[in-house]
Design a protein around this motif. Structure first.
Motif, short mmCIF file in Angstrom:
data_model
loop_
_atom_site.label_atom_id
_atom_site.label_comp_id
_atom_site.label_asym_id
_atom_site.label_seq_id
_atom_site.Cartn_x
_atom_site.Cartn_y
_atom_site.Cartn_z
N ALA A 172 0.86 -1.18 0.00
CA ALA A 172 0.00 0.00 0.00
C ALA A 172 0.89 1.23 0.00
O ALA A 172 2.08 1.16 0.38
N VAL A 173 0.31 2.36 -0.42
CA VAL A 173 0.98 3.64 -0.22
C VAL A 173 0.15 4.43 0.78
O VAL A 173 -1.09 4.34 0.77
N GLY A 174 0.82 5.16 1.62
CA GLY A 174 0.08 5.93 2.62
C GLY A 174 1.00 6.88 3.36
O GLY A 174 2.11 7.19 2.90
N ARG A 175 0.50 7.33 4.49
CA ARG A 175 1.18 8.38 5.25
C ARG A 175 1.54 7.87 6.64
O ARG A 175 0.75 7.11 7.24
N VAL A 176 2.69 8.26 7.14
CA VAL A 176 3.07 7.92 8.50
C VAL A 176 2.22 8.76 9.46
O VAL A 176 2.16 9.99 9.34
N VAL A 177 1.52 8.07 10.39
CA VAL A 177 0.64 8.79 11.32
C VAL A 177 1.15 8.75 12.76
O VAL A 177 0.65 9.48 13.62
N ALA A 178 2.14 7.91 13.04
CA ALA A 178 2.77 7.89 14.37
C ALA A 178 4.16 7.28 14.17
O ALA A 178 4.31 6.33 13.40
N SER A 179 5.15 7.82 14.84
CA SER A 179 6.50 7.29 14.60
C SER A 179 7.40 7.40 15.83
O SER A 179 7.42 8.43 16.51
N LYS A 180 8.11 6.30 16.09
CA LYS A 180 9.25 6.34 17.02
C LYS A 180 10.46 5.78 16.27
O LYS A 180 11.25 5.01 16.80
N HIS A 181 10.52 6.08 14.98
CA HIS A 181 11.60 5.60 14.11
C HIS A 181 12.46 6.81 13.74
O HIS A 181 11.91 7.85 13.33
N PRO A 182 13.79 6.70 13.84
CA PRO A 182 14.62 7.89 13.59
C PRO A 182 14.53 8.41 12.16
O PRO A 182 14.74 9.60 11.92
N ASP A 183 14.20 7.53 11.17
CA ASP A 183 14.23 7.96 9.76
C ASP A 183 12.86 8.30 9.18
O ASP A 183 12.77 8.69 8.02
N TYR A 184 11.80 8.07 9.96
CA TYR A 184 10.46 8.32 9.42
C TYR A 184 9.70 9.24 10.35
O TYR A 184 9.59 8.96 11.55
N ALA A 185 9.16 10.34 9.79
CA ALA A 185 8.43 11.30 10.61
C ALA A 185 6.95 11.28 10.23
O ALA A 185 6.60 10.89 9.10
N VAL A 186 6.12 11.72 11.16
CA VAL A 186 4.69 11.84 10.88
C VAL A 186 4.51 12.73 9.64
O VAL A 186 5.14 13.77 9.52
N GLY A 187 3.69 12.25 8.70
CA GLY A 187 3.45 13.01 7.47
C GLY A 187 4.21 12.48 6.27
O GLY A 187 3.85 12.76 5.13
N ASP A 188 5.29 11.69 6.52
CA ASP A 188 6.04 11.13 5.38
C ASP A 188 5.12 10.22 4.57
O ASP A 188 4.31 9.48 5.14
N THR A 189 5.29 10.25 3.23
CA THR A 189 4.53 9.32 2.37
C THR A 189 5.44 8.14 2.06
O THR A 189 6.61 8.31 1.68
N VAL A 190 4.88 6.94 2.23
CA VAL A 190 5.70 5.72 2.12
C VAL A 190 4.94 4.65 1.34
O VAL A 190 3.71 4.69 1.23
N CYS A 191 5.71 3.68 0.83
CA CYS A 191 5.13 2.53 0.14
C CYS A 191 5.75 1.27 0.72
O CYS A 191 6.96 1.24 0.96
N GLY A 192 4.94 0.27 0.98
CA GLY A 192 5.48 -0.98 1.52
C GLY A 192 4.38 -1.94 1.90
O GLY A 192 3.20 -1.72 1.62
N GLY A 193 4.78 -3.01 2.56
CA GLY A 193 3.88 -4.13 2.84
C GLY A 193 2.96 -3.89 4.03
O GLY A 193 3.10 -4.53 5.07
N VAL A 194 1.99 -3.01 3.86
CA VAL A 194 1.00 -2.75 4.93
C VAL A 194 0.10 -3.97 5.13
O VAL A 194 -0.31 -4.29 6.24
N GLY A 195 -0.19 -4.69 4.01
CA GLY A 195 -1.17 -5.77 4.06
C GLY A 195 -2.57 -5.22 3.83
O GLY A 195 -2.76 -4.00 3.65
#
Ligand code: NAP
Length: 334
Positions: free
Chosen positions: A75-98
């Protein structure tokens, strides 16, 4: 943000063609990121032929989805919560959401996508897995040369429509097969195919291929397998290159089909047939995406998407794609 995470789970392993009742809609808790994790809210999901294989309890290149497990997929979508150093809330990402509204991840298999470069859904199609499958699976394996005749089965799909256009960019004569007259018309009028035929109304595949490819086939990009590939094998030239991308005509069979055994054709024509998984080119994905993106901007590659609205319609979208009702890349919009 909702406080539940709707998920499509696998309810039953289909025998033959899948049904909507093979899936069940469940509600999970909204995931909370731990250290090094982030949560993605999906905006578009992809439905792809490979998902049919994941519904079977069999050994393949990836494990099956467990009964009661969430269906796999990108899926493609938006980061809505993050405790990851490289990904911030609002980033648009693509990957295996399921097949779920929110995915929790450490980032493995995810990448950031730039919505200024293309609409988000394009990262599931022309600039995503199907586009890169066409780019590497055709150009690296078929090694098309100017003047070659290229034949593409499953030509009007997400991958196939792009392969033919790559063939035209390389100066080839391109012919394809697809399941409706509308798709064949689209291939010729919009994608630059030199000829296309409807395999449902023209069932003598060998006769029509010989008619439309009078100089024989130098490159074959196979999305469907079965009787179409048998006919192509009878039409290849010396030193032909055959790229085996998919075998969708076989995915819903209850028993493996018996066919003619035509490998002698490879022998007498000194031809090469090679299967591939697009993950082979993981280290070159950005090269492929940059080139495809440039060709799209230059108008040399056109693509179409078929958007089904609503997460509740994931199984419907998947089944309509397997039936060939999709016109272009099948995606589901949240
Ligand atoms: P797609 O072509 O957009 O959608 C599937 C299409 O398959 C349908 O629209 C339908 O079109 C056709 N189809 C269904 N049943 C068929 C049958 N019995 N005989 C012939 N055609 C049939 O899907 P896609 O994502 O581009 O995938 C195309 C192929 O590439 C699939 O086989 C898939 O498994 C494979 N693939 C492989 C890789 C890899 O890494 N090797 C990556 C991506 C995709 P019609 O109207 O023409 O029947």
């Amino acid at each position: 943000m909702s406080d539940v995470n709707r998920q499509w789970q696998l309810a039953a392993r289909p025998s033959g063609f899948p049904k909507e009742t093979d899936f069940v809609l469940a509600e999970g808790a909204l995931p909370e990121p731990g250290d090094g994790q982030f949560v993605v809210k999906a905006e578009f999901w992809s439905v792809d032929p490979y998902m049919r294989g994941r519904m079977n309890d069999e050994v393949s290149y990836s494990p099956p989805v467990a009964l009661g497990g969430v269906m796999v997929g990108s899926a493609v979508g938006r980061v809505v919560a993050s405790k990851h150093p490289d990904y911030a809330v609002g980033d648009t990402v693509c990957g295996g959401v399921g097949w779920q509204e929110y995915g929790l991840t450490t980032g493995g298999g995810f990448e950031k996508v730039d919505e200024n470069r293309a609409p988000l859904s394009a990262f599931l199609g022309v600039l995503g897995m199907p586009g890169l499958t066409a780019y590497f699976g055709f150009l690296d394996i078929c090694e098309p040369k100017e003047g070659d005749t290229v034949f593409v089965s499953g030509a009007a799909g997400a991958v196939g429509a792009l392969v033919g256009q790559l063939g035209k960019i390389r100066g080839c004569r391109v012919v394809g097969s697809a399941g409706t007259d509308e798709k064949c018309h689209h291939l010729i009028e919009e994608c630059g195919y030199d000829a296309a035929f409807n395999y449902k109304t023209d069932p003598d595949f060998l006769a029509i291929i010989l008619e439309l490819c009078p100089d024989g086939i130098d490159c074959y990009f196979d999305n469907v397998g079965g009787a179409m590939t048998d006919a192509v094998l009878m039409s290849i030239n010396d030193y032909a290159r055959l790229s085996i991308c998919g075998q969708i005509s076989q995915y819903n069979l209850e028993k493996p089909a018996e066919g003619p055994r035509l490998f002698r054709q490879l022998l007498i024509h000194q031809a090469k047939m090679e299967g591939f998984l697009v993950v082979r080119w993981l280290d070159r994905l950005e090269e492929g995406r940059r080139q495809m993106s440039q060709w799209v901007q230059e108008g040399k590659i056109k693509y179409r998407e078929d958007v089904v609205e609503g997460f509740a319609n994931m199984p419907k979208a998947f089944i309509r794609m397997l039936r060939g009702e999709n016109k272009g890349k099948q995606v589901v919009k949240a």
